[in-house]
Design a protein around this motif. Structure first.
Motif, PDB file in Angstrom:
ATOM      1  N   PHE A  63      27.712  27.092  11.042  1.00 22.11           N
ATOM      2  CA  PHE A  63      27.756  25.625  11.052  1.00 22.11           C
ATOM      3  C   PHE A  63      27.621  25.039   9.644  1.00 22.11           C
ATOM      4  O   PHE A  63      27.406  23.848   9.486  1.00 22.11           O
ATOM      5  CB  PHE A  63      26.661  25.063  11.964  1.00 22.11           C
ATOM      6  CG  PHE A  63      26.905  25.372  13.416  1.00 22.11           C
ATOM      7  CD1 PHE A  63      27.901  24.695  14.118  1.00 22.11           C
ATOM      8  CD2 PHE A  63      26.176  26.346  14.080  1.00 22.11           C
ATOM      9  CE1 PHE A  63      28.156  24.981  15.455  1.00 22.11           C
ATOM     10  CE2 PHE A  63      26.425  26.641  15.420  1.00 22.11           C
ATOM     11  CZ  PHE A  63      27.419  25.953  16.100  1.00 22.11           C
ATOM     12  N   SER A  64      27.730  25.899   8.599  1.00 18.20           N
ATOM     13  CA  SER A  64      27.571  25.393   7.239  1.00 18.20           C
ATOM     14  C   SER A  64      28.739  24.487   6.866  1.00 18.20           C
ATOM     15  O   SER A  64      29.814  24.560   7.464  1.00 18.20           O
ATOM     16  CB  SER A  64      27.466  26.544   6.252  1.00 18.20           C
ATOM     17  OG  SER A  64      28.731  27.156   6.124  1.00 18.20           O
ATOM     18  N   ARG A  65      28.531  23.694   5.836  1.00 20.08           N
ATOM     19  CA  ARG A  65      29.540  22.716   5.410  1.00 20.08           C
ATOM     20  C   ARG A  65      30.870  23.406   5.086  1.00 20.08           C
ATOM     21  O   ARG A  65      31.938  22.893   5.371  1.00 20.08           O
ATOM     22  CB  ARG A  65      29.005  21.983   4.170  1.00 20.08           C
ATOM     23  CG  ARG A  65      29.626  20.634   3.909  1.00 20.08           C
ATOM     24  CD  ARG A  65      28.687  19.792   3.054  1.00 20.08           C
ATOM     25  NE  ARG A  65      28.290  20.489   1.828  1.00 20.08           N
ATOM     26  CZ  ARG A  65      28.955  20.419   0.674  1.00 20.08           C
ATOM     27  NH1 ARG A  65      30.030  19.674   0.581  1.00 20.08           N
ATOM     28  NH2 ARG A  65      28.520  21.056  -0.396  1.00 20.08           N
ATOM     29  N   LEU A  72      35.483  24.569  13.624  1.00 20.80           N
ATOM     30  CA  LEU A  72      35.850  23.536  14.603  1.00 20.80           C
ATOM     31  C   LEU A  72      37.329  23.632  14.930  1.00 20.80           C
ATOM     32  O   LEU A  72      37.741  23.449  16.078  1.00 20.80           O
ATOM     33  CB  LEU A  72      35.501  22.139  14.084  1.00 20.80           C
ATOM     34  CG  LEU A  72      34.006  21.807  14.095  1.00 20.80           C
ATOM     35  CD1 LEU A  72      33.772  20.413  13.541  1.00 20.80           C
ATOM     36  CD2 LEU A  72      33.430  21.919  15.502  1.00 20.80           C
ATOM     37  N   ASN A  73      38.130  23.946  13.906  1.00 21.15           N
ATOM     38  CA  ASN A  73      39.564  24.150  14.140  1.00 21.15           C
ATOM     39  C   ASN A  73      39.775  25.299  15.126  1.00 21.15           C
ATOM     40  O   ASN A  73      40.580  25.195  16.057  1.00 21.15           O
ATOM     41  CB  ASN A  73      40.254  24.429  12.801  1.00 21.15           C
ATOM     42  CG  ASN A  73      41.686  24.888  12.970  1.00 21.15           C
ATOM     43  OD1 ASN A  73      42.496  24.194  13.562  1.00 21.15           O
ATOM     44  ND2 ASN A  73      41.999  26.074  12.476  1.00 21.15           N
ATOM     45  N   ALA A  74      39.001  26.384  14.943  1.00 16.71           N
ATOM     46  CA  ALA A  74      39.134  27.533  15.852  1.00 16.71           C
ATOM     47  C   ALA A  74      38.700  27.154  17.264  1.00 16.71           C
ATOM     48  O   ALA A  74      39.352  27.521  18.248  1.00 16.71           O
ATOM     49  CB  ALA A  74      38.313  28.707  15.342  1.00 16.71           C
ATOM     50  N   ILE A  75      37.611  26.383  17.359  1.00 17.89           N
ATOM     51  CA  ILE A  75      37.131  25.977  18.694  1.00 17.89           C
ATOM     52  C   ILE A  75      38.157  25.061  19.356  1.00 17.89           C
ATOM     53  O   ILE A  75      38.492  25.215  20.534  1.00 17.89           O
ATOM     54  CB  ILE A  75      35.753  25.273  18.583  1.00 17.89           C
ATOM     55  CG1 ILE A  75      34.695  26.295  18.163  1.00 17.89           C
ATOM     56  CG2 ILE A  75      35.366  24.619  19.902  1.00 17.89           C
ATOM     57  CD1 ILE A  75      33.316  25.720  17.929  1.00 17.89           C
ATOM     58  N   LYS A  76      38.706  24.141  18.561  1.00 23.94           N
ATOM     59  CA  LYS A  76      39.718  23.223  19.111  1.00 23.94           C
ATOM     60  C   LYS A  76      40.928  24.018  19.616  1.00 23.94           C
ATOM     61  O   LYS A  76      41.378  23.814  20.746  1.00 23.94           O
ATOM     62  CB  LYS A  76      40.157  22.233  18.019  1.00 23.94           C
ATOM     63  CG  LYS A  76      41.085  21.146  18.519  1.00 23.94           C
ATOM     64  CD  LYS A  76      41.822  20.468  17.377  1.00 23.94           C
ATOM     65  CE  LYS A  76      43.039  21.278  17.017  1.00 23.94           C
ATOM     66  NZ  LYS A  76      43.691  20.885  15.771  1.00 23.94           N
ATOM     67  N   ASN A  77      41.412  24.951  18.785  1.00 22.33           N
ATOM     68  CA  ASN A  77      42.558  25.770  19.205  1.00 22.33           C
ATOM     69  C   ASN A  77      42.235  26.568  20.467  1.00 22.33           C
ATOM     70  O   ASN A  77      43.067  26.689  21.360  1.00 22.33           O
ATOM     71  CB  ASN A  77      42.955  26.753  18.096  1.00 22.33           C
ATOM     72  CG  ASN A  77      43.674  26.065  16.952  1.00 22.33           C
ATOM     73  OD1 ASN A  77      44.118  24.936  17.089  1.00 22.33           O
ATOM     74  ND2 ASN A  77      43.772  26.735  15.831  1.00 22.33           N
TER      75      ASN A  77
ATOM     76  N   ASP B 440      36.465  23.231  -0.003  1.00 21.30           N
ATOM     77  CA  ASP B 440      35.914  24.427   0.635  1.00 21.30           C
ATOM     78  C   ASP B 440      35.142  25.282  -0.361  1.00 21.30           C
ATOM     79  O   ASP B 440      34.195  25.969   0.002  1.00 21.30           O
ATOM     80  CB  ASP B 440      37.045  25.271   1.257  1.00 21.30           C
ATOM     81  CG  ASP B 440      37.370  24.820   2.673  1.00 21.30           C
ATOM     82  OD1 ASP B 440      36.985  23.688   3.022  1.00 21.30           O
ATOM     83  OD2 ASP B 440      38.015  25.577   3.418  1.00 21.30           O
ATOM     84  N   TRP B 441      35.596  25.253  -1.616  1.00 20.57           N
ATOM     85  CA  TRP B 441      34.922  26.045  -2.644  1.00 20.57           C
ATOM     86  C   TRP B 441      33.566  25.430  -2.995  1.00 20.57           C
ATOM     87  O   TRP B 441      32.548  26.118  -3.030  1.00 20.57           O
ATOM     88  CB  TRP B 441      35.809  26.152  -3.884  1.00 20.57           C
ATOM     89  CG  TRP B 441      35.187  26.973  -4.973  1.00 20.57           C
ATOM     90  CD1 TRP B 441      34.704  26.525  -6.156  1.00 20.57           C
ATOM     91  CD2 TRP B 441      34.969  28.383  -4.956  1.00 20.57           C
ATOM     92  NE1 TRP B 441      34.199  27.565  -6.889  1.00 20.57           N
ATOM     93  CE2 TRP B 441      34.341  28.729  -6.168  1.00 20.57           C
ATOM     94  CE3 TRP B 441      35.223  29.390  -4.037  1.00 20.57           C
ATOM     95  CZ2 TRP B 441      33.978  30.031  -6.485  1.00 20.57           C
ATOM     96  CZ3 TRP B 441      34.861  30.695  -4.348  1.00 20.57           C
ATOM     97  CH2 TRP B 441      34.254  31.002  -5.556  1.00 20.57           C
ATOM     98  N   ALA B 442      33.573  24.118  -3.231  1.00 17.36           N
ATOM     99  CA  ALA B 442      32.337  23.442  -3.640  1.00 17.36           C
ATOM    100  C   ALA B 442      31.272  23.539  -2.547  1.00 17.36           C
ATOM    101  O   ALA B 442      30.081  23.592  -2.841  1.00 17.36           O
ATOM    102  CB  ALA B 442      32.632  21.983  -3.970  1.00 17.36           C
ATOM    103  N   ALA B 443      31.710  23.597  -1.286  1.00 16.32           N
ATOM    104  CA  ALA B 443      30.751  23.648  -0.179  1.00 16.32           C
ATOM    105  C   ALA B 443      29.919  24.921  -0.184  1.00 16.32           C
ATOM    106  O   ALA B 443      28.897  25.013   0.490  1.00 16.32           O
ATOM    107  CB  ALA B 443      31.495  23.517   1.136  1.00 16.32           C
ATOM    108  N   ALA B 444      30.367  25.937  -0.950  1.00 20.61           N
ATOM    109  CA  ALA B 444      29.648  27.211  -0.952  1.00 20.61           C
ATOM    110  C   ALA B 444      28.399  27.167  -1.821  1.00 20.61           C
ATOM    111  O   ALA B 444      27.552  28.050  -1.741  1.00 20.61           O
ATOM    112  CB  ALA B 444      30.575  28.313  -1.455  1.00 20.61           C
TER     113      ALA B 444
END
Lengths: 303, 445
Positions: A63-65, A72-77, B440-444
């Motif tokens: 659930f990380s950013r 969520l894309n995978a869950i939606k699909n 996506d990179w910065a989120a790490a």
């Protein structure tokens, strides 16, 4: 006289029951609990590597950013895949079963044809449809050419999931049809006859006699369809690859995380994280199937 | 009705328990390793079974089979069991076979990650670290290999693998007949390349063929585009470090330029290429459906056999910089690296196999069949590789050999130049793809 038909006594019945339970326990329950346990570790499934207890880190990662968007894309699909494939499959199977229940010439041949894809392995199905939907000269692309258009088929991110759903329905339709046919044949002729005599039209007979009496088959089919579709990833994998955003499913993500490589990149994999995704998926599958079971049973009782 | 008592209840219960235990044991026994690997010491004449596990490609599989055959001829007491697994399923096969202890020689790629990318080691690096591979540093056969290649694959100063060869991955094959017909010369700068592609287009010829359905083939032009922006190894290592330290953003001018170039290359590819499998491109290239196809040198044997004698094939680095000097080298990777599992029950045969493989006479055969460029000095590399020797004078590792992906980042930052989101592979423009990757990179962190 005993009540343990077909067994003469309680003993043999218990024996068989216990063996069955043991097999289920060893190969079903123990691995399931095992998955829950290892979802709290950083296990990698490799020899000589230490395994650390990392608490809920895998779930936090899910659930990380950085990951929540992809997940969520995978869950939606997954949900789109499950709902669309189940609904369309049930409707199509019901229609086909009603048709094949008529006194048609050569209906056994038709039944065999509809059931045939069920016998094929996923890889074979993948190969067949990859060839049919090959944008460079496949039969589907030739058909589109007649209409002056073209498509990348599985390579088109807007179309890929729909095509995978189509192939999924094609491949498992046979099972639903068989279940419906069995249900239809269990409906006594005289009930239909009585309805006809009472002046019911064909549509009324279908809606008020056939479908209500098919309720147990519908329940079975819906549940099998939902559970199967929520867990299925094989077709998406063989038709569109392991890391396709457009067809990323939760179960495919588990496979890729746990066992697969990412071509073109060196990525650190963890089976602990894969297990955490499995548990999330288990919760989703559990909630949806229990809810639909309760709803369908209630409806069955009402009918 | 009276029924005959068959047996006392306690017996039934005992019988049940025994039956359950026996069946469970029988099933579990079936799961355990049944390895018959002959001697366990590392001295004496090799004998017994030798399990060899590699990731598959048609040409290298054939080359390994030839080596296996001559190895068995030399050591008749050894039986080589050769398994070849497709690339995407290889990690699963590798881990299960290592865990079960029924593999002796296998393909592995331990990569030492820089300190800034700590904790992002992939499985093979962790295996090397934990002593799952035999240390080959002091083996006599290591001396057969080119020292600079060995140093590029060293893991913490030690050698755990032998390099089976080198492949270059940032070039394009071209149809010399088509080039001749339209009076086109091999381009050496990006603007020349654009001119070539536009000329071909205006003549009704599709410039490029890409097998985008497998995703990674569409990543080859991205690797070439990295070369245009970061030509030297130091440049590449620098940007990798700066990305990890967040001093460079994926939306900065140079990373953005990589995606811009890749997007333009996609624009020159055949219609609907995102749905075309990699395996279909050699055939279509041979049929003259497009003038060029970006592919690695490992695929030369396949392309050459598809083309046969229909036309002459050439290969040049995809020029992505307007400075010709930046485009002068092909970038590549050390191919399938062979390690010996330290859990092997047949160390003698495993080491004998690696020694046999490394012997220049046998290695020559392997190189010839696999299409790899040799990782040993003084080995003839075949006409094709000789014809591109001007681009391979210096071994420049490709971007994918330097970049370490961050598991904590999102999927868009995997490579991290997000070519998979570019239309038609995905649905984004180069700008949107870069923004998504940066996010996506910065989120790490």
């Amino acid at each position: 006289m005993t009540n343990f038909y077909p067994f003469p006594r309680r003993g043999p019945m218990r024996t068989i029951f216990i063996v069955g339970l043991a097999v289920l326990g060893v190969f079903g329950l123990v691995p399931a609990v095992g998955v829950l346990v290892i979802s709290f570790t950083d296990i990698r499934g490799l020899p000589n590597l230490p395994i650390h207890w990392i608490g809920i880190d895998n779930y936090l990662a899910f659930f990380s950013r950085a990951h929540v968007g992809d997940n969520l894309n995978a869950i939606k699909n997954t949900l789109v895949f499950a709902i669309v494939s189940t609904v369309v499959q049930i409707l199509a199977a019901l229609g086909i079963a009603l048709l094949f229940n008529q006194k048609l010439r050569g209906r056994n041949v038709y039944r065999a044809i509809v059931f045939m894809p069920t016998v094929l392995g996923v890889t074979v199905i993948g190969l067949i449809w990859s060839l049919i939907f090959n944008p460079a000269g496949g039969p589907a692309s030739s058909v589109l050419k007649w209409f002056g258009t073209n498509s990348a088929f599985f390579g088109d991110p807007k179309l890929a999931l729909a095509l995978v759903i189509f192939v999924q329905i094609w491949s498992i339709l046979g099972v639903s049809v068989v279940i419906f046919l069995a249900g239809l044949q269990a409906i006594p002729e005289d009930v239909q006859e009585a309805a006809s005599i009472d002046g019911a039209t064909a549509w009324q007979r279908l809606r008020l006699v056939t479908i209500p009496m098919l309720a147990p088959s519908i329940t079975a089919n819906v549940l099998l369809g939902i559970v199967n579709a929520l867990q299925s990833y094989q077709l998406a994998y063989v038709l569109t690859g392991p890391n396709n955003h457009a067809t990323q499913l939760l179960s495919l993500e588990i496979y890729v995380q746990g066992f697969g490589g990412t071509p073109g990149a060196v990525v650190s994999q963890s089976q602990g994280y894969a297990s955490a995704i499995s548990i999330v998926q288990f919760v989703i599958v559990g909630v949806i199937s229990v809810a639909s079971l309760l709803y369908l049973r209630k409806r069955e009782a009402r009918l | 009705m009276a029924t005959k008592k068959l047996r006392p209840r306690a017996t039934v219960r005992r019988g049940t328990a025994v039956l359950a235990a026996v069946s469970a044991l029988a099933i579990l026994a079936g799961c355990s390793a049944t390895s018959d690997s002959g001697s366990s010491s590392d001295s004496g004449t090799p004998s017994g079974t030798l399990q060899v596990l590699v990731s598959s490609a048609d040409a290298s599989d054939a080359a390994f089979r030839a080596i296996n055959k001559s190895f068995e001829a030399k050591y008749p007491k050894v039986k080589v069991v050769f398994s070849t697994i497709s690339n995407d399923k290889y990690p699963a096969a590798e881990s299960s076979r290592l865990t079960a202890g029924n593999v002796d020689v296998l393909v592995a790629k331990p990569v030492q990650v820089p300190s800034y990318a700590k904790d992002s080691e992939a499985d093979d690096a962790r295996l090397a670290e934990s002593g799952s591979f035999i240390d080959l540093t002091k083996q006599s056969f290591m001396k057969n290999y080119t020292p600079s290649v060995l140093s590029s694959i060293a893991f913490k100063g030690k050698q755990y693998t032998i390099p089976t060869g080198i492949s270059y991955e940032t070039g394009v094959y071209y149809n010399k007949d088509i080039f001749k017909k339209y009076g086109i010369d091999v381009p050496t700068t990006w603007s020349e390349f654009e001119k070539v592609a536009d000329t071909l287009k205006s003549d009704g010829v599709t410039p490029l063929g890409i097998g985008g359905k497998d995703s990674w083939p569409a990543g080859l032009p991205m690797l070439a585009a990295v070369q245009g922006q970061y030509p030297t190894t130091a440049d590449k290592e620098g940007v990798a470090k700066n990305l990890w330290n967040q001093k460079t953003k994926l939306t900065d001018a140079k990373p953005q330029a990589i995606l811009d170039t890749t997007e333009k290359v996609f624009g020159y590819a055949q219609q609907n290429f995102a749905g075309v499998p990699y395996s279909a491109t050699p055939g279509a290239f041979a049929a003259g459906q497009y003038a060029m196809t970006p592919d690695g040198t490992w695929n030369y044997p396949t392309i050459a056999s598809a083309v046969a004698s229909k036309f002459d094939i050439g290969y040049f680095p995809l020029p992505t910089s307007d400075t010709a000097a930046n485009n002068q080298y092909l970038t590549g990777k050390v191919e399938l690296r062979l390690a010996a599992a330290s859990s092997t029950k047949n160390k003698t045969a495993a080491l004998a196999y690696l020694k046999f493989f490394s012997d220049p006479t046998n290695y020559k055969t392997f190189v010839k069949l696999s299409g790899f460029a040799p990782a040993e000095p003084n080995i003839p590399s075949g006409d094709f590789l000789d014809s591109i020797s001007q681009y391979t004078k210096k071994f420049v590792p490709a971007w994918d050999q330097i970049w370490v992906a961050n598991t904590k980042a999102g999927n868009a930052a995997l490579f991290p130049f997000n070519y998979v989101s570019l239309t038609p592979m995905g649905t984004d423009s180069a700008k949107a793809a870069a923004q998504q990757a940066q996010q996506d990179w910065a989120a790490a962190f």
